[in-house]
Design a protein around this motif. Structure first.
Motif: not given
Length: 84
Positions: A1-29
């Motif tokens: 599943m490809k995630i797009k950034c909510n702020f700049c529509n860039g490509k996001c990669i996985k970046n750890g987990f939130q405290s509630n256990g949800n996957q966190r993503y980081k924008c490459c741009i």
């Protein structure tokens, strides 16, 4: 599943987990972090369009907040940010 950034529509990669256990993503741009599915409705992607639609229809602040299931304070802050 490809995630797009909510702020700049860039490509996001996985970046750890939130405290509630949800996957966190980081924008490459823009380097901002986000998660795919938020539990609080104020963070949903299309909430701003819904706010504008309800305001145009003439709904009040409290009724709009109740329908969207967000707080009135959050709704007021969103309206101010949309207006800018």
């Amino acid at each position: 599943m490809k995630i797009k950034c909510n702020f700049c529509n860039g490509k996001c990669i996985k970046n750890g987990f939130q405290s509630n256990g949800n996957q966190r993503y980081k924008c490459c741009i823009c380097q901002r972090r986000q998660q795919f599915d938020y539990s609080y409705n104020a963070y949903k992607r299309d909430i701003n369009q819904e706010i504008v639609l309800f305001i145009k229809e003439g709904l009040g602040i409290r009724s709009t907040a109740r329908i969207l299931k967000i707080s009135a304070t959050t709704l007021l802050k969103r309206i101010i940010s949309i207006e800018r």
